[in-house]
Design an enzyme around this catalytic site. Sequence first.
Site, PDB file in Angstrom:
ATOM      1  N   MET A  30       0.842  -1.198   0.000  1.00 54.62           N
ATOM      2  CA  MET A  30       0.000   0.000   0.000  1.00 54.62           C
ATOM      3  C   MET A  30       0.880   1.252   0.000  1.00 54.62           C
ATOM      4  O   MET A  30       0.413   2.352   0.306  1.00 54.62           O
ATOM      5  CB  MET A  30      -0.951  -0.009   1.201  1.00 54.62           C
ATOM      6  CG  MET A  30      -1.916  -1.199   1.142  1.00 54.62           C
ATOM      7  SD  MET A  30      -3.461  -0.919   1.978  1.00 54.62           S
ATOM      8  CE  MET A  30      -2.899  -0.702   3.643  1.00 54.62           C
ATOM      9  N   GLY A  31       2.159   1.094  -0.338  1.00 53.23           N
ATOM     10  CA  GLY A  31       3.050   2.246  -0.448  1.00 53.23           C
ATOM     11  C   GLY A  31       3.542   2.747   0.890  1.00 53.23           C
ATOM     12  O   GLY A  31       3.458   2.048   1.894  1.00 53.23           O
ATOM     13  N   HIS A  37       9.111  -3.514   3.341  1.00 53.60           N
ATOM     14  CA  HIS A  37       8.725  -3.724   1.942  1.00 53.60           C
ATOM     15  C   HIS A  37       9.967  -4.067   1.098  1.00 53.60           C
ATOM     16  O   HIS A  37       9.928  -4.956   0.260  1.00 53.60           O
ATOM     17  CB  HIS A  37       8.097  -2.457   1.357  1.00 53.60           C
ATOM     18  CG  HIS A  37       6.837  -2.020   2.033  1.00 53.60           C
ATOM     19  ND1 HIS A  37       6.747  -0.853   2.750  1.00 53.60           N
ATOM     20  CD2 HIS A  37       5.600  -2.580   2.083  1.00 53.60           C
ATOM     21  CE1 HIS A  37       5.512  -0.695   3.214  1.00 53.60           C
ATOM     22  NE2 HIS A  37       4.793  -1.738   2.832  1.00 53.60           N
ATOM     23  N   LYS A 149       4.947 -10.192   9.237  1.00 51.29           N
ATOM     24  CA  LYS A 149       4.377  -9.137  10.090  1.00 51.29           C
ATOM     25  C   LYS A 149       2.848  -9.249  10.118  1.00 51.29           C
ATOM     26  O   LYS A 149       2.218  -9.094  11.143  1.00 51.29           O
ATOM     27  CB  LYS A 149       4.818  -7.792   9.531  1.00 51.29           C
ATOM     28  CG  LYS A 149       3.933  -6.636   9.822  1.00 51.29           C
ATOM     29  CD  LYS A 149       4.446  -5.862  10.990  1.00 51.29           C
ATOM     30  CE  LYS A 149       3.571  -4.708  11.394  1.00 51.29           C
ATOM     31  NZ  LYS A 149       2.752  -4.129  10.380  1.00 51.29           N
ATOM     32  N   GLN A 153      -2.835 -12.584   7.636  1.00 53.26           N
ATOM     33  CA  GLN A 153      -3.028 -12.318   6.204  1.00 53.26           C
ATOM     34  C   GLN A 153      -2.329 -13.384   5.356  1.00 53.26           C
ATOM     35  O   GLN A 153      -2.878 -13.889   4.373  1.00 53.26           O
ATOM     36  CB  GLN A 153      -2.466 -10.929   5.888  1.00 53.26           C
ATOM     37  CG  GLN A 153      -2.375 -10.607   4.412  1.00 53.26           C
ATOM     38  CD  GLN A 153      -1.997  -9.160   4.183  1.00 53.26           C
ATOM     39  OE1 GLN A 153      -2.839  -8.276   4.226  1.00 53.26           O
ATOM     40  NE2 GLN A 153      -0.733  -8.900   3.920  1.00 53.26           N
TER      41      GLN A 153
END
Length: 281
Positions: A30-31, A37, A149, A153
């Site tokens: 999501m930037g 990331h 993390k 999910q």
Amino acid sequence: MEVFETKQALSKILSEYAREDKTIGFVPTMGALHEGHLSLIRCSKEQDDITVVSIFVNPTQFNHQADYEKYPRLLDEDLQILEKEGCNIVFTPSEKEMYPEEDIRVFDFGELDKVMEGYHRPGHFNGVAQIVSKFFETIEPHRVYFGDKDFQQLVIIRKLVEKMNMTTEIVPCPIMRENNGLAMSSRNKRLSKEERDNAAMISQVLFKVQKIATKYTVEEVKEMVVEELNKNPYIDVEYFEIVNEENLKPIEDWSDTYHKRACIAAWVGYIRLIDNVKFYF
Ligand code: AMP
């Protein structure tokens, strides 16, 4: 590095790479990129011919409009970072591109999305699954990279890939942390200096528990963690669970399974943070 905003343009270039037998690695984000990331991107660059990164703040996975609106958006900076990392393709679609009115999806993950994040953030994982399934259909990646993390999910994405009958390999990547132990997160950007310093206590308590857990029962550990963290006026624990990594069911006894993980969500000011540690006994 090429940047695409439409599914059509993205799948056209990717089908050319597929014809050349190039492997595609995909990192959805999501930037507001940070080292967490980047660790996923570096992992893809080591294993795949082409690394695709998406940047999309997915509205359907937010529970509160304010959280969605205040989510950090730093596209220009992110693109510079990705260029420097040697990312090959960036996908930055609009909301309309990903959510045309006729394409709303509903998923059934059984019990997996009824606990922890799923319980406290109803609809969150359906939103995640909607966007990830759409990305998968367009990109058809050989490998996708997800951070430990967001452990729940990761488990749900495994289920999604199974449901979609895909052969995509899911590659879990370790949690990247600040020097004080705080798990890196785009949301950390919204913490004040004091909040950030105090938030580090969440990981510090988890690390301590990892070492001393067996001296206590599961129930005792759960109580101790919540009590200790809630003593800090900056921290308000939403849940702390110790679960079986495969089915996410809370364990009752340490001997229930070898594959167990302690997962936490806590508020620090107006920011909700999550973290987890694995047990090795
Ligand atoms: P997000 O942009 O928050 O949706 O995260 C995109 C991906 O980066 C997800 O797979 C996250 O699990 C992963 N990620 C986020 N924070 C970290 C971190 N601190 N360490 C490793 N991976 C992370």
